[in-house]
Structure formats: structure tokens, C-alpha cells
Write a protein that holds these residues in place. Structure first.
Motif, short mmCIF file in Angstrom:
data_model
loop_
_atom_site.label_atom_id
_atom_site.label_comp_id
_atom_site.label_asym_id
_atom_site.label_seq_id
_atom_site.Cartn_x
_atom_site.Cartn_y
_atom_site.Cartn_z
N GLY A 29 17.63 11.10 -12.20
CA GLY A 29 17.22 12.42 -11.73
C GLY A 29 17.35 12.66 -10.24
N THR A 30 17.93 11.71 -9.50
CA THR A 30 18.01 11.91 -8.05
C THR A 30 18.98 13.03 -7.68
OG1 THR A 30 19.63 10.12 -7.94
CG2 THR A 30 17.34 9.54 -7.49
N THR A 31 20.06 13.18 -8.44
CA THR A 31 21.01 14.27 -8.15
C THR A 31 20.35 15.62 -8.37
OG1 THR A 31 22.97 12.95 -8.65
CG2 THR A 31 23.19 15.33 -8.82
N ALA A 32 19.62 15.76 -9.47
CA ALA A 32 18.92 17.02 -9.73
C ALA A 32 17.91 17.33 -8.64
CB ALA A 32 18.23 16.96 -11.10
N THR A 33 17.24 16.30 -8.16
CA THR A 33 16.26 16.49 -7.08
C THR A 33 16.95 16.99 -5.81
OG1 THR A 33 14.79 14.78 -7.94
CG2 THR A 33 14.56 15.34 -5.61
N ASN A 34 18.07 16.35 -5.44
CA ASN A 34 18.79 16.76 -4.24
C ASN A 34 19.32 18.19 -4.36
OD1 ASN A 34 18.42 14.23 -3.06
ND2 ASN A 34 20.36 13.43 -3.83
N LEU A 35 19.85 18.55 -5.51
CA LEU A 35 20.39 19.89 -5.70
C LEU A 35 19.30 20.95 -5.68
CD1 LEU A 35 23.14 19.21 -8.39
CD2 LEU A 35 23.43 19.55 -5.93
N ALA A 36 18.13 20.60 -6.22
CA ALA A 36 17.01 21.54 -6.18
C ALA A 36 16.58 21.80 -4.74
CB ALA A 36 15.84 21.00 -7.00
N VAL A 37 16.59 20.77 -3.91
CA VAL A 37 16.24 20.95 -2.49
C VAL A 37 17.28 21.84 -1.80
CG1 VAL A 37 15.92 19.78 -0.29
CG2 VAL A 37 14.97 18.78 -2.37
N LEU A 38 18.56 21.60 -2.09
CA LEU A 38 19.59 22.45 -1.51
C LEU A 38 19.41 23.91 -1.92
CD1 LEU A 38 22.90 20.37 -1.80
CD2 LEU A 38 21.61 20.93 0.27
N ASP A 39 19.09 24.14 -3.18
CA ASP A 39 18.85 25.51 -3.65
C ASP A 39 17.71 26.15 -2.87
OD1 ASP A 39 20.85 25.83 -5.54
OD2 ASP A 39 19.65 24.97 -7.16
N THR A 40 16.65 25.40 -2.64
CA THR A 40 15.50 25.92 -1.90
C THR A 40 15.90 26.30 -0.48
OG1 THR A 40 13.93 24.63 -3.20
CG2 THR A 40 13.20 25.36 -1.02
N LEU A 41 16.65 25.43 0.19
CA LEU A 41 17.05 25.69 1.58
C LEU A 41 18.02 26.86 1.67
CD1 LEU A 41 17.50 22.02 2.87
CD2 LEU A 41 15.59 23.58 3.26
N LEU A 42 18.95 26.94 0.75
CA LEU A 42 19.92 28.03 0.78
C LEU A 42 19.26 29.37 0.49
CD1 LEU A 42 22.86 26.26 -1.09
CD2 LEU A 42 22.77 26.84 1.34
N ALA A 43 18.20 29.35 -0.33
CA ALA A 43 17.48 30.59 -0.62
C ALA A 43 16.58 30.98 0.55
CB ALA A 43 16.65 30.41 -1.89
N LEU A 87 27.00 18.38 -10.15
CA LEU A 87 27.49 19.00 -8.93
C LEU A 87 28.43 20.17 -9.25
CD1 LEU A 87 28.16 15.81 -6.80
CD2 LEU A 87 26.71 17.72 -6.10
N LEU A 88 29.29 19.99 -10.23
CA LEU A 88 30.21 21.05 -10.61
C LEU A 88 29.46 22.26 -11.15
CD1 LEU A 88 32.98 18.84 -12.25
CD2 LEU A 88 33.24 20.23 -10.19
N ALA A 89 28.44 22.01 -11.98
CA ALA A 89 27.64 23.12 -12.51
C ALA A 89 26.91 23.83 -11.39
CB ALA A 89 26.65 22.59 -13.56
N TRP A 90 26.39 23.06 -10.44
CA TRP A 90 25.69 23.65 -9.30
C TRP A 90 26.65 24.48 -8.45
CZ3 TRP A 90 26.46 22.82 -4.03
CH2 TRP A 90 25.49 23.39 -3.19
N ARG A 91 27.86 23.99 -8.27
CA ARG A 91 28.83 24.72 -7.46
C ARG A 91 29.12 26.10 -8.05
NH1 ARG A 91 30.58 26.96 -3.33
NH2 ARG A 91 32.54 26.34 -2.35
N HIS A 92 29.16 26.18 -9.38
CA HIS A 92 29.40 27.47 -10.03
C HIS A 92 28.28 28.46 -9.74
CE1 HIS A 92 33.03 26.23 -11.94
NE2 HIS A 92 32.46 25.34 -12.73
N SER A 93 27.09 27.93 -9.44
CA SER A 93 25.96 28.81 -9.14
C SER A 93 25.97 29.28 -7.68
CB SER A 93 24.63 28.10 -9.43
OG SER A 93 24.36 27.09 -8.45
N GLN A 94 26.86 28.72 -6.87
CA GLN A 94 26.98 29.08 -5.46
C GLN A 94 28.44 29.47 -5.16
OE1 GLN A 94 24.50 29.23 -3.34
NE2 GLN A 94 22.86 28.11 -4.36
N PRO A 95 28.94 30.52 -5.81
CA PRO A 95 30.39 30.80 -5.71
C PRO A 95 30.85 31.25 -4.33
CG PRO A 95 29.26 32.58 -6.87
CD PRO A 95 28.25 31.48 -6.68
#
Length: 218
Positions: free
Chosen positions: A53-67, A95-103
């Protein structure tokens, strides 16, 4: 305690964030170092039990910062992928799924030592990949913390942490930003990374980061 601390580095205002990243408001850029995506997958490929779950944790933090911040670009200061086994792993799928959410987000990777071994990320991530240094305004963006003849350096690689000592045997290791005269070090962004203990030195400012916020050591 504040969630970020504004500092001036070579005339550029940077926000040091509790999430172990830097926001550059004038450029609308978020900078992170040493994400080490797929590190757990690399260790599991070697037969070692490590957290999930470390990747999901990192991506969630990125989402928070970008928002939270007005970001047009995300720059990784090296060590985006941990190793070759991260290619084709579940971490890369995430990562690929996350990238699609940040086009609309521009992404740049400055190659670090782990990136040299892991290989460049797949083209589907739509990430510009460059060698160090990347010069941007008064700053030289690097992975290795080597000084630059004309620009102040922002770098990663060393994963700086500071050891707080309390009463008795109480100890607390916290990630930190290390601001020097020529080089500023970012802490490792990744949730599954080690740390290199640093000490106070003349002319170097340490800013500690925790879930509660950031603060500069007096």
C-alpha cells in the motif's frame, strides 16, 4: 504548527511542505524527491516481506497537494522508480491509473541513480525525462546534491532526517529539509524509504517535517 513554511532561496519564494515536498508558487510547480515508487515490489521480488500500500499512500498525498496548491507541473528530483522490478508491477499500474486522473498536469523526471537502473518510465505516463541539472529561474534542479557554478541547487538523494532527543532515552527521527548556502536538500517523499541522519552545521538551516506541520530548528 503550520502545514508549510515559506522561505527565500536564491530570491525564489519556496514553500516547504509538511508532506515532504516543495511548492514554488511563482512557477506553480510542485517538487518532490525520492518517491521510489515500486520499492516494495522490488523487495518482494527478492522474497522479503515488506508493507503493502505504499504506492497508494504516496499517490493520495500527491492528490492532496495538487488539490491544495495551484499546480501546473510536477517535477520529480530523481529516483521515481526504485528498480527494474517496478516496471510492469502493480505499482506501475496504479501510477498509470493515477496519471489518467491528472490529464492536464505536466510532469518531469530528472534522472537519479535508481532511475538509471530502473529505466525510464513508460511513455504512457506522459512524463518528460531529462538528465540533471534542469535550470529553472535561479535554481538548478538535480538529484545528486552537487553544487552548481551559477545556480542554487535543489536536490534529493540523501533522504535527510534529524534525530530529536527527549528526556531519558526518548528519540524521534523526523524527515527534514536542509537549506545550505549553495545546496538545499529535500527529504525523501516516498513512504517506504530510509533516512540519512544530519546534524546542525554553521550556515545550514534545518526544517523538520511531520504530520503535524513543519518548523525550523532555532
Amino acid at each position: 504548527m503550520n502545514p508549510w513554511l515559506a522561505v527565500s532561496v536564491a530570491g525564489a519564494e519556496l514553500w516547504l511542505l509538511a508532506e515532504k515536498a516543495v511548492y514554488w508558487p511563482a512557477e506553480r510547480v510542485l517538487l518532490v524527491a525520492d518517491a521510489h515508487f515500486g520499492k516494495a515490489a522490488v523487495y518482494r521480488a527478492l522474497g522479503q516481506p515488506v508493507p503493502h500500500g505504499t504506492t497508494a499512500t504516496n499517490l493520495a498525498v500527491l492528490d492532496t497537494l495538487l488539490a491544495r496548491h495551484c499546480c501546473e507541473e510536477l517535477i520529480f528530483l530523481g529516483d521515481f522508480l526504485h528498480g527494474r522490478a517496478a516496471q510492469g508491477s502493480a505499482s506501475l499500474d496504479a501510477l498509470l491509473a493515477w496519471r489518467h486522473s491528472q490529464p492536464h498536469l505536466r510532469m518531469t523526471l530528472i534522472r537519479g541513480n535508481h532511475d538509471q537502473r530502473a529505466g525510464d518510465p513508460p511513455a504512457a505516463l506522459r512524463m518528460a525525462v531529462v538528465d540533471e541539472p534542469l535550470l529553472r529561474g535561479p535554481l538548478a534542479l538535480r538529484h545528486e546534491p552537487a553544487s552548481h557554478p551559477t545556480h542554487h541547487v535543489l536536490a534529493g538523494h540523501l533522504h535527510p532526517v534529524y534525530l530529536l532527543r527527549g528526556a531519558g532515552r526518548q528519540r524521534l527521527r523526523l524527515p527534514c529539509f536542509q537549506l545550505g548556502r549553495q545546496v538545499t536538500l529535500l527529504p525523501a517523499f516516498g513512504a517506504f524509504t530510509g533516512g540519512f541522519a544530519v546534524t546542525r552545521k554553521p550556515g545550514v538551516q534545518l526544517v523538520l517535517a511531520s504530520a503535524q506541520g513543519v518548523w525550523a530548528l532555532p
